[in-house]
Design a protein around this motif. Structure first.
Motif, mmCIF file in Angstrom:
data_model
loop_
_atom_site.group_PDB
_atom_site.id
_atom_site.type_symbol
_atom_site.label_atom_id
_atom_site.label_comp_id
_atom_site.label_asym_id
_atom_site.label_seq_id
_atom_site.Cartn_x
_atom_site.Cartn_y
_atom_site.Cartn_z
ATOM 1 N N LEU A 93 110.607 25.732 116.167
ATOM 2 C CA LEU A 93 111.739 24.827 115.989
ATOM 3 C C LEU A 93 112.706 25.279 114.898
ATOM 4 C CD1 LEU A 93 109.878 21.416 116.295
ATOM 5 C CD2 LEU A 93 111.441 22.433 117.958
ATOM 6 N N LEU A 94 112.186 25.843 113.821
ATOM 7 C CA LEU A 94 113.037 26.176 112.680
ATOM 8 C C LEU A 94 113.571 27.595 112.694
ATOM 9 C CD1 LEU A 94 110.936 24.401 109.917
ATOM 10 C CD2 LEU A 94 113.000 23.552 111.066
ATOM 11 N N LEU A 95 112.825 28.518 113.297
ATOM 12 C CA LEU A 95 113.214 29.927 113.221
ATOM 13 C C LEU A 95 113.610 30.539 114.565
ATOM 14 C CD1 LEU A 95 110.336 31.109 110.856
ATOM 15 C CD2 LEU A 95 112.670 30.481 110.212
ATOM 16 N N ILE A 96 112.835 30.277 115.580
ATOM 17 C CA ILE A 96 113.001 31.008 116.841
ATOM 18 C C ILE A 96 114.017 30.332 117.763
ATOM 19 C CG2 ILE A 96 111.815 31.863 118.902
ATOM 20 C CD1 ILE A 96 109.227 31.895 117.084
ATOM 21 N N ALA A 97 113.853 29.053 118.030
ATOM 22 C CA ALA A 97 114.647 28.389 119.068
ATOM 23 C C ALA A 97 115.708 27.433 118.529
ATOM 24 C CB ALA A 97 113.718 27.641 120.016
ATOM 25 N N ARG A 98 115.918 27.414 117.262
ATOM 26 C CA ARG A 98 116.871 26.474 116.665
ATOM 27 C C ARG A 98 118.243 26.544 117.340
ATOM 28 N NH1 ARG A 98 117.096 25.165 110.509
ATOM 29 N NH2 ARG A 98 118.585 23.461 110.569
ATOM 30 N N GLY A 99 118.757 27.746 117.530
ATOM 31 C CA GLY A 99 120.062 27.921 118.153
ATOM 32 C C GLY A 99 120.092 27.411 119.582
ATOM 33 N N LEU A 100 119.011 27.597 120.305
ATOM 34 C CA LEU A 100 118.923 27.117 121.685
ATOM 35 C C LEU A 100 119.108 25.605 121.737
ATOM 36 C CD1 LEU A 100 118.152 27.676 124.726
ATOM 37 C CD2 LEU A 100 115.797 27.223 124.016
ATOM 38 N N TYR A 101 118.432 24.894 120.848
ATOM 39 C CA TYR A 101 118.556 23.438 120.815
ATOM 40 C C TYR A 101 119.940 23.011 120.344
ATOM 41 C CZ TYR A 101 113.538 23.335 121.496
ATOM 42 O OH TYR A 101 112.290 23.511 122.014
ATOM 43 N N GLU A 102 120.477 23.678 119.338
ATOM 44 C CA GLU A 102 121.804 23.321 118.834
ATOM 45 C C GLU A 102 122.869 23.517 119.909
ATOM 46 O OE1 GLU A 102 122.106 25.599 115.227
ATOM 47 O OE2 GLU A 102 120.972 24.118 114.088
ATOM 48 N N ARG A 103 122.789 24.622 120.657
ATOM 49 C CA ARG A 103 123.760 24.869 121.732
ATOM 50 C C ARG A 103 123.573 23.906 122.895
ATOM 51 N NH1 ARG A 103 122.301 29.946 120.336
ATOM 52 N NH2 ARG A 103 120.887 30.161 122.106
ATOM 53 N N GLY A 104 122.330 23.652 123.260
ATOM 54 C CA GLY A 104 122.061 22.852 124.450
ATOM 55 C C GLY A 104 122.176 21.360 124.255
ATOM 56 N N ILE A 105 121.659 20.864 123.126
ATOM 57 C CA ILE A 105 121.633 19.408 122.913
ATOM 58 C C ILE A 105 122.050 19.035 121.489
ATOM 59 C CG2 ILE A 105 119.934 18.915 124.712
ATOM 60 C CD1 ILE A 105 117.798 18.812 122.447
ATOM 61 N N GLY A 106 122.834 19.887 120.866
ATOM 62 C CA GLY A 106 123.259 19.649 119.487
ATOM 63 C C GLY A 106 123.903 18.296 119.274
ATOM 64 N N HIS A 107 124.648 17.827 120.267
ATOM 65 C CA HIS A 107 125.322 16.527 120.167
ATOM 66 C C HIS A 107 124.330 15.355 120.140
ATOM 67 C CE1 HIS A 107 124.677 17.271 124.421
ATOM 68 N NE2 HIS A 107 124.820 15.979 124.654
ATOM 69 N N LEU A 108 123.096 15.597 120.519
ATOM 70 C CA LEU A 108 122.064 14.556 120.528
ATOM 71 C C LEU A 108 121.153 14.603 119.300
ATOM 72 C CD1 LEU A 108 120.933 14.787 124.267
ATOM 73 C CD2 LEU A 108 122.425 13.056 123.236
ATOM 74 N N LEU A 109 121.211 15.700 118.537
ATOM 75 C CA LEU A 109 120.295 15.872 117.411
ATOM 76 C C LEU A 109 120.625 14.915 116.271
ATOM 77 C CD1 LEU A 109 120.033 19.776 117.324
ATOM 78 C CD2 LEU A 109 118.400 18.140 118.295
ATOM 79 N N ALA A 110 119.596 14.328 115.689
ATOM 80 C CA ALA A 110 119.757 13.404 114.566
ATOM 81 C C ALA A 110 120.157 14.176 113.306
ATOM 82 C CB ALA A 110 118.459 12.643 114.319
ATOM 83 N N ALA A 111 120.837 13.498 112.413
ATOM 84 C CA ALA A 111 121.248 14.109 111.153
ATOM 85 C C ALA A 111 120.045 14.397 110.259
ATOM 86 C CB ALA A 111 122.245 13.201 110.429
ATOM 87 N N SER A 112 119.003 13.575 110.372
ATOM 88 C CA SER A 112 117.793 13.804 109.581
ATOM 89 C C SER A 112 116.573 13.539 110.455
ATOM 90 C CB SER A 112 117.768 12.909 108.340
ATOM 91 O OG SER A 112 117.755 11.551 108.710
ATOM 92 N N VAL A 113 115.471 14.128 110.051
ATOM 93 C CA VAL A 113 114.229 14.044 110.810
ATOM 94 C C VAL A 113 113.497 12.744 110.486
ATOM 95 C CG1 VAL A 113 111.966 15.137 111.142
ATOM 96 C CG2 VAL A 113 114.012 16.548 110.856
ATOM 97 N N ASN A 114 112.949 12.100 111.501
ATOM 98 C CA ASN A 114 112.106 10.929 111.313
ATOM 99 C C ASN A 114 110.670 11.437 111.129
ATOM 100 O OD1 ASN A 114 110.329 8.757 111.710
ATOM 101 N ND2 ASN A 114 111.751 7.710 113.064
ATOM 102 N N TRP A 115 110.226 11.542 109.891
ATOM 103 C CA TRP A 115 108.930 12.153 109.586
ATOM 104 C C TRP A 115 107.752 11.325 110.081
ATOM 105 C CZ3 TRP A 115 108.915 17.041 108.954
ATOM 106 C CH2 TRP A 115 110.034 17.672 108.422
ATOM 107 N N TYR A 116 107.939 10.012 110.224
ATOM 108 C CA TYR A 116 106.860 9.184 110.794
ATOM 109 C C TYR A 116 106.627 9.556 112.255
ATOM 110 C CZ TYR A 116 107.372 6.403 106.581
ATOM 111 O OH TYR A 116 107.424 6.000 105.272
ATOM 112 N N ALA A 117 107.713 9.751 112.985
ATOM 113 C CA ALA A 117 107.597 10.156 114.389
ATOM 114 C C ALA A 117 106.983 11.551 114.498
ATOM 115 C CB ALA A 117 108.967 10.121 115.066
ATOM 116 N N VAL A 118 107.373 12.446 113.606
ATOM 117 C CA VAL A 118 106.807 13.798 113.590
ATOM 118 C C VAL A 118 105.296 13.725 113.370
ATOM 119 C CG1 VAL A 118 106.727 15.972 112.306
ATOM 120 C CG2 VAL A 118 108.937 14.918 112.826
ATOM 121 N N GLY A 119 104.887 12.976 112.363
ATOM 122 C CA GLY A 119 103.463 12.848 112.060
ATOM 123 C C GLY A 119 102.678 12.232 113.204
#
Length: 136
Positions: A23-49
């Protein structure tokens, strides 16, 4: 039950490291290009956990525990890969079906990633348990 929790603990760091690298190194650009408009400004760490705990538990239950009964590390790897492909396809195809403009490339790449990462985490978790003498 004890084996399940040991498997969960063995799997969790491997899956987190693999997924963080993805998520942070390899495919970050793929997500930003494909669904960047949907990405949250900050991570919900409770959901991650919650996700990582639940998903590692699923890997333990559906891949590592059956492999400890028979089949060994290769069974953990291929059942983990199958679990990953189905799980990631569920997410991706649901998004593709319900969200406008969900990229097909993201579906294919994510399903392949889910299969690889889940299979690898299952195999590494199983192998760790084997090295520690928890499974045969």
């Amino acid at each position: 039950m004890v084996l399940f929790f040991k498997a969960l603990v063995a799997i969790l760091p491997f899956f987190i490291l693999l997924d963080a690298a993805w998520l942070l190194l390899i495919a970050r650009g793929l997500y930003e290009r494909g669904i960047g408009h949907l990405l949250a400004a900050s991570v919900n760490w409770y959901a991650v956990g919650a996700f990582y705990l639940m998903y590692a538990a699923a890997i333990a239950f559906f891949a590592v525990l059956p492999a400890s009964d028979s089949g060994g590390v290769w069974r953990a790897a291929y059942t983990g890969a199958l679990l990953g492909a189905v799980s990631y396809a569920t997410y991706e195809l649901t998004n593709m079906a319900t969200l406008s403009g969900w990229p097909v490339t993201l579906v294919v790449v994510d399903v392949l990633w889910g299969a690889f990462a889940t299979g690898a985490a299952a195999a590494l978790g199983y192998y760790t348990l084997r090295i520690l003498g928890v499974v045969g």
